[in-house]
Design a protein around this motif. Structure first.
Motif, short mmCIF file in Angstrom:
data_model
loop_
_atom_site.label_atom_id
_atom_site.label_comp_id
_atom_site.label_asym_id
_atom_site.label_seq_id
_atom_site.Cartn_x
_atom_site.Cartn_y
_atom_site.Cartn_z
N PHE A 139 55.01 -3.42 26.82
CA PHE A 139 54.09 -2.39 26.36
C PHE A 139 54.81 -1.36 25.48
O PHE A 139 54.24 -0.87 24.51
CB PHE A 139 53.45 -1.67 27.54
CG PHE A 139 52.50 -2.51 28.34
CD1 PHE A 139 51.72 -3.47 27.74
CD2 PHE A 139 52.37 -2.32 29.71
CE1 PHE A 139 50.83 -4.24 28.47
CE2 PHE A 139 51.49 -3.08 30.46
CZ PHE A 139 50.71 -4.04 29.84
N GLU A 140 56.03 -1.04 25.83
CA GLU A 140 56.76 -0.04 25.06
C GLU A 140 56.95 -0.50 23.62
O GLU A 140 56.78 0.28 22.67
CB GLU A 140 58.11 0.26 25.72
CG GLU A 140 58.82 1.46 25.13
CD GLU A 140 60.02 1.89 25.95
OE1 GLU A 140 60.51 3.00 25.73
OE2 GLU A 140 60.47 1.10 26.81
N ALA A 141 57.28 -1.78 23.44
CA ALA A 141 57.46 -2.32 22.09
C ALA A 141 56.14 -2.32 21.32
O ALA A 141 56.11 -2.02 20.12
CB ALA A 141 58.03 -3.73 22.17
N ILE A 142 55.05 -2.67 22.01
CA ILE A 142 53.74 -2.67 21.35
C ILE A 142 53.36 -1.27 20.90
O ILE A 142 52.92 -1.05 19.77
CB ILE A 142 52.68 -3.25 22.30
CG1 ILE A 142 52.90 -4.75 22.50
CG2 ILE A 142 51.26 -2.98 21.77
CD1 ILE A 142 52.00 -5.37 23.55
N LEU A 143 53.57 -0.28 21.78
CA LEU A 143 53.18 1.09 21.46
C LEU A 143 54.09 1.72 20.42
O LEU A 143 53.71 2.68 19.75
CB LEU A 143 53.13 1.93 22.73
CG LEU A 143 51.97 1.58 23.67
CD1 LEU A 143 52.10 2.30 25.00
CD2 LEU A 143 50.63 1.91 23.04
N ASP A 144 55.30 1.19 20.27
CA ASP A 144 56.19 1.67 19.20
C ASP A 144 55.59 1.42 17.82
O ASP A 144 55.95 2.09 16.85
CB ASP A 144 57.56 0.98 19.30
CG ASP A 144 58.47 1.66 20.31
OD1 ASP A 144 58.15 2.80 20.72
OD2 ASP A 144 59.48 1.05 20.71
N ASP A 145 54.68 0.43 17.73
CA ASP A 145 54.03 0.12 16.46
C ASP A 145 52.73 0.88 16.26
O ASP A 145 52.00 0.61 15.30
CB ASP A 145 53.75 -1.39 16.38
CG ASP A 145 55.01 -2.22 16.27
OD1 ASP A 145 56.02 -1.70 15.75
OD2 ASP A 145 54.99 -3.39 16.71
N VAL A 146 52.44 1.80 17.18
CA VAL A 146 51.20 2.57 17.12
C VAL A 146 51.53 4.00 16.67
O VAL A 146 52.16 4.76 17.40
CB VAL A 146 50.49 2.58 18.48
CG1 VAL A 146 49.21 3.42 18.42
CG2 VAL A 146 50.17 1.17 18.93
#
Length: 542
Positions: A136-143
């Motif tokens: 999730f942390e990696a996904i949210l880094d792109d947000v």
């Protein structure tokens, strides 16, 4: 018109405040177990149990820390957790503060998260770094919108030890004897305060954020607890997604209002669910039809002791007769109902004594406090037996949609919420559904309701699920394209299905095309994803 002739039997005052139920239990039943949890998919989580007083203390600590970080009443708090104690603590901390929780979709993409975070501008985020293989942390880094959130908490070792004392949040609205006290609190005391924003699936256009208040959530818990007798003697399996009303209001809401013990299952696996039911004497189990089917087909099902199951609930999609009869065998009683995000969950409920035959025809009666009426295309109310779009009013109806443009056609006569569902009421007040208004199509001049065709298709022994989409057709004007999820090992083809359907339905209702697959895109609740079909297949929908 007949309605349920009973009220919620309890000596507890109805404050309309969600966190009051936790705080009240922490005073009156401090050492009784509130929940059990064994992580299945959540990384950096451990087996745990907690009493009501321990759950309340941790929620108070988190509320105090959020307040110290500058989170104010009315602010949004985004969260990304599966069903787990971590979500429960965050839920109650937001409730105590008067903040509004925004659960994110575990399966959401950066684009989807961006949309939700842009719509809410959260002051804080609380979530897990990883769930199974998903970072999730990696996904949210792109947000981009995520980087604008000032306060973030990640589930990690030592997280709890970093929380401060509860300070003024120890007892928000409860005196030492468990009664209501609003006189000295720094927390939320208004039941019309927004508690949750749940985003609809967005099958047409952008997802809509339904704002649900404390009153809405407590009303939902009260309705379920009343009709299905949910109490402190029950144990509820909490396993549906938290960004849906099924998880946050129907399961958690009824368990908290009823005072039941919660068993968290953070990822639905039929074998794991069966093991939890047996190990913890689960008495309340709610699933969508696909989940019930997975349980019945699991290799461990026949050997599992299900004697504790008192109530089996099915919702989210019309169940087949096989599913309902399987539920009635698995539990003491099978029940169903109908509702939607905008009403905080269920609007109608079948009673504990309702036979399977009746549940195949009706989704029950509105709970007292809800009014349901069908309307025609001009917004005029229809009589009993007439089919129209169902509209709902009552304490369970959402406050509003977040975006002003989504509210423009959301209500009729200011207080009746549109549901988009077509149906009728019989003389006894029971609701009979006909399908989604926007999904209905006209074939050869006749109105066709896809659920009727889908029900017929799923009666075929080799069909696991079906979805029918109206498409343009040269012969009929409009006709149905059926997407069929075949059972493993079956040898389905369109000729066999066409022959089967032709034996049960009028010709204008029979699909003109079939897509038969061993895999189809599913929603997080295990249903065929209509929007994904529209995006991934070359269709000409009506």
């Amino acid at each position: 018109m007949t309605t349920y002739d009973h009220d919620y039997q309890t000596d507890e005052p109805h404050t309309g405040l969600f966190h009051w139920y936790l705080e009240h239990r922490a005073v009156t039943r401090p050492d009784e177990q509130a929940y059990t949890y064994s992580p299945l998919g959540l990384v950096n989580a451990t087996d745990e149990t907690a009493t009501w007083s321990e759950l309340n203390e941790e929620a108070g600590q988190l509320a105090a820390d959020l307040a110290n970080e500058g989170v104010d009443p009315g602010d949004f708090i985004a969260t990304l957790f599966p069903p787990s104690p971590h979500y429960a603590v965050t839920y109650f901390a937001a409730a105590k503060l008067g903040a509004t929780l925004v659960p994110l979709d575990l399966r959401g993409t950066p684009t989807e998260h961006q949309y939700v975070l842009d719509a809410t501008s959260p002051a804080a985020f609380i979530g897990a770094r990883q769930f199974r293989e998903t970072n999730f942390e990696a996904i949210l880094d792109d947000v981009t919108a995520f980087s604008d959130i000032e306060t973030t908490y990640w589930l990690a070792e030592g997280y709890r030890e970093s929380l401060p004392d509860q300070s003024e949040y120890q007892w928000t609205i409860v005196d030492s004897d468990g009664t209501v006290d609003r006189s000295t609190t720094a927390g939320c005391t208004d039941p019309d305060t927004a508690l949750l924003v749940v985003f609809t699936s967005g099958t047409t256009g952008d997802p809509k954020g339904a704002v649900l208040t404390h009153r809405n959530v407590v009303f939902q818990g009260t309705a379920i607890s009343s009709v299905w007798d949910v109490s402190e003697d029950d144990t509820v399996l909490v396993h549906l997604p938290m960004d849906h009303v099924g998880g946050s209001t129907e399961l958690m809401g009824s368990a908290i209002v009823g005072g039941s013990e919660l068993v968290f299952l953070d990822a639905f696996d039929p074998s794991a669910a069966l093991a939890q039911i047996e190990a913890h004497d689960v008495s309340i189990l709610g699933n969508v039809p696909a989940m019930w089917g997975m349980l019945f087909n699991d290799e461990n099902y026949a050997e599992t002791d299900l004697s504790s199951l008192r109530v089996g609930i099915v919702a989210g999609q019309a169940p087949s007769e096989d599913i309902l009869r399987g539920m009635a065998e698995a539990a003491d009683t099978a029940v169903t109902g109908w509702g939607l995000t905008e009403t905080g969950g269920f609007v109608t409920l079948t009673g504990l004594e309702t036979p399977v035959e009746e549940m195949l025809e009706t989704v029950g009666r509105p709970f007292p406090g809800f009014d349901v009426r069908p309307i025609d295309d001009d917004g005029s109310f229809l009589s009993a037996g007439e089919t129209g779009e169902l509209v709902v009013r009552g304490d369970g109806v959402m406050e509003r949609f977040l975006a002003d443009e989504h509210n423009e056609d959301a209500f009729v006569a200011e207080e009746w919420a549109r549901t988009g569902d077509l149906g009728s009421l019989d003389d006894d007040g029971r609701v009979r559904l006909r399908g989604r208004k926007k999904n209905m199509y006209i074939s050869g001049g006749y109105n066709v309701y896809p659920p009727e065709i889908e029900d017929t298709l799923t009666d075929h022994p080799d069909v696991a699920q079906a979805m029918v989409i109206g498409v343009q057709d040269d012969e009929w004007g409009e006709a149905g394209h059926a997407f069929v999820l075949a059972r493993p090992g079956s040898e389905l083809d369109s000729d066999r299905l066409d022959e089967f359907v032709d034996d049960h339905l009028a010709d204008y209702k029979c699909p003109v095309d079939y897509t038969i697959e061993s895999e189809l895109p599913l929603t997080s609740l295990g249903k065929i994803d209509r929007q994904a079909l529209l995006e991934n297949y070359d269709l000409n929908p009506v």
